[in-house]
Design an enzyme around this catalytic site. Structure first.
Site, PDB file in Angstrom:
ATOM      1  N   LYS A  32       0.949  -1.113   0.432  1.00 32.32           N
ATOM      2  CA  LYS A  32       0.099  -0.101   0.225  1.00 32.32           C
ATOM      3  C   LYS A  32       0.890   0.797   0.269  1.00 32.32           C
ATOM      4  O   LYS A  32       2.193   1.262   0.503  1.00 32.32           O
ATOM      5  CB  LYS A  32      -0.770  -0.305   1.442  1.00 32.32           C
ATOM      6  N   ASP A  59      -3.496   4.363  -1.847  1.00 32.95           N
ATOM      7  CA  ASP A  59      -4.222   4.954  -0.625  1.00 32.95           C
ATOM      8  C   ASP A  59      -4.245   6.488  -0.097  1.00 32.95           C
ATOM      9  O   ASP A  59      -3.174   7.078   0.683  1.00 32.95           O
ATOM     10  CB  ASP A  59      -3.695   3.847   0.871  1.00 32.95           C
ATOM     11  N   LYS A  61      -7.113   8.180   0.130  1.00 35.36           N
ATOM     12  CA  LYS A  61      -8.290   8.870  -0.010  1.00 35.36           C
ATOM     13  C   LYS A  61      -8.344   9.860  -0.347  1.00 35.36           C
ATOM     14  O   LYS A  61      -9.019  10.895   0.445  1.00 35.36           O
ATOM     15  CB  LYS A  61      -7.837   8.911   1.550  1.00 35.36           C
ATOM     16  N   ASP A  64     -12.981  14.872  -2.657  1.00 31.81           N
ATOM     17  CA  ASP A  64     -13.727  16.270  -2.607  1.00 31.81           C
ATOM     18  C   ASP A  64     -14.457  16.684  -4.067  1.00 31.81           C
ATOM     19  O   ASP A  64     -14.935  15.798  -3.859  1.00 31.81           O
ATOM     20  CB  ASP A  64     -11.799  16.783  -4.207  1.00 31.81           C
ATOM     21  N   THR A 122      -9.882   3.473  10.763  1.00 31.27           N
ATOM     22  CA  THR A 122      -9.514   2.947  12.070  1.00 31.27           C
ATOM     23  C   THR A 122      -9.497   3.581  13.378  1.00 31.27           C
ATOM     24  O   THR A 122      -9.126   3.722  14.658  1.00 31.27           O
ATOM     25  CB  THR A 122      -9.297   1.730  11.978  1.00 31.27           C
ATOM     26  N   ARG A 214       2.809  -1.470  11.075  1.00 34.64           N
ATOM     27  CA  ARG A 214       4.086  -0.562  11.416  1.00 34.64           C
ATOM     28  C   ARG A 214       4.277  -1.545  12.720  1.00 34.64           C
ATOM     29  O   ARG A 214       5.649  -2.321  12.909  1.00 34.64           O
ATOM     30  CB  ARG A 214       3.785  -0.053  12.861  1.00 34.64           C
TER      31      ARG A 214
HETATM   32  O1  C5P Z   1       0.753   0.939  10.971  1.00 34.18           O
HETATM   33  P1  C5P Z   1      -0.709   0.434  11.320  1.00 34.18           P
HETATM   34  O2  C5P Z   1      -0.762  -0.501  10.282  1.00 34.18           O
HETATM   35  O3  C5P Z   1      -1.701   1.609  11.708  1.00 34.18           O
HETATM   36  O4  C5P Z   1      -0.853   0.603   9.194  1.00 34.18           O
HETATM   37  C1  C5P Z   1      -2.183   0.700   9.597  1.00 34.18           C
HETATM   38  C2  C5P Z   1      -2.477   2.294   7.866  1.00 34.18           C
HETATM   39  O5  C5P Z   1      -3.471   1.674   7.249  1.00 34.18           O
HETATM   40  C3  C5P Z   1      -1.452   3.568   7.704  1.00 34.18           C
HETATM   41  O6  C5P Z   1      -1.164   3.259   5.751  1.00 34.18           O
HETATM   42  C4  C5P Z   1      -3.136   4.122   7.244  1.00 34.18           C
HETATM   43  O7  C5P Z   1      -2.801   5.510   6.873  1.00 34.18           O
HETATM   44  C5  C5P Z   1      -4.221   3.035   7.092  1.00 34.18           C
HETATM   45  N1  C5P Z   1      -5.487   3.243   7.302  1.00 34.18           N
HETATM   46  C6  C5P Z   1      -6.419   3.475   8.496  1.00 34.18           C
HETATM   47  N2  C5P Z   1      -7.558   3.303   8.285  1.00 34.18           N
HETATM   48  C7  C5P Z   1      -8.079   3.223   7.927  1.00 34.18           C
HETATM   49  C8  C5P Z   1      -7.854   2.892   6.655  1.00 34.18           C
HETATM   50  C9  C5P Z   1      -6.162   3.308   5.818  1.00 34.18           C
HETATM   51  O8  C5P Z   1      -5.415   2.670   9.605  1.00 34.18           O
HETATM   52  N3  C5P Z   1      -9.521   3.820   7.984  1.00 34.18           N
END
Ligand code: C5P
Length: 238
Positions: A32, A59, A61, A64, A122, A214
């Protein structure tokens, strides 16, 4: 789409991405690319990752006015990514325009990128949504409503928390994709996410695909972390 484990490449530069991908020499990954990386490296990062044979979820998002999103999506389709997204909060006209843009930008004989919508991030809690966004309904109702709106507008799925997958499945069916970030191993730091689950639990809840950042990118050994999470996601008993 199978049931992908998507690695969030939340890095500031191509150099750091390459340093990370060195760990995965023989693996064909689903990655991603989000705002942090795309805003620094631009389309070149997509070309570089495609050359290495990886599948790509772009991604960004988008949110607009419909015409702007349509034009932007047309450009993104030309990059040949596999999956991209927008915020469902932009409404059905914006989502329909996005699909038109993707169709227009997709080269003849190639597959249009799949389009999914973000319901609620989330990192958003019900309290924050109620108090700051003044959306005074329960979070689950809002997520299902946005999911329905996305499906009616022609989108192929949503980004949501795994915890919301069962209620989305109930009203939107088995074929509607649910791509779920907010994944952590029991031993991991939660960070800024609030609605988190383990990969195994995401599978039990019925997620179509998981996005993991992460827990892999900051792991001492990213390859081992990737395989541990993959096993847990695929239900392999060790
Ligand atoms: O590090 P982590 O596992 O929290 O990363 C989650 C990834 O998913 C990030 O790139 C974040 O921008 C993305 N994301 C999210 N929640 C959403 C949509 C995308 O955490 N609803």
């Amino acid at each position: 789409m199978q049931r992908p484990l998507i690695i969030a490449l939340d890095f500031p530069s191509l150099q750091e991405v390459n340093n990370f991908l060195v760990n995965f020499k023989d693996e064909s990954l689903y990655v991603k690319v989000g705002m942090e990386l795309f805003y620094q490296e631009g389309p070149a990062i997509i070309h570089a990752l495609k050359e290495q044979g990886h599948s790509i979820f772009l991604d960004l998002k988008l949110h607009d006015i419909p015409n702007t999103v349509k034009s932007a999506m047309k450009g993104l389709a030309k990059l040949g990514v596999d999956l991209t997204n927008l915020h469902c909060a932009g409404g059905s006209l914006m989502m329909e325009a996005a699909l038109e843009g993707l169709d227009q930008g997709t080269a003849v004989g190639t597959k249009r990128p799949s389009l999914i919508g973000v319901t609620q991030l989330t990192s958003t809690s019900e309290k924050m949504m109620n108090e700051q966004l003044l959306i005074e309904r329960p979070l689950n109702d809002v997520v299902v409503h946005y999911g329905r709106l996305a499906k009616r507008s022609g989108l192929e799925g949503v980004v949501c928390s795994s915890l919301e997958v069962p209620i989305l499945r109930e009203s939107l069916g088995e074929d509607f994709m649910t791509i779920t970030p907010g994944i952590r191993l029991a031993s991991d730091e939660k960070g800024d996410q609030t609605r988190i689950v383990t990969p195994e639990y995401a599978r039990e809840l019925g997620s179509t695909g998981i996005v993991v950042g992460r827990s892999i990118t900051k792991a001492k050994d990213p390859l081992i972390a990737y395989h541990d999470i993959k096993k847990s996601w695929e239900g392999v008993i060790v």
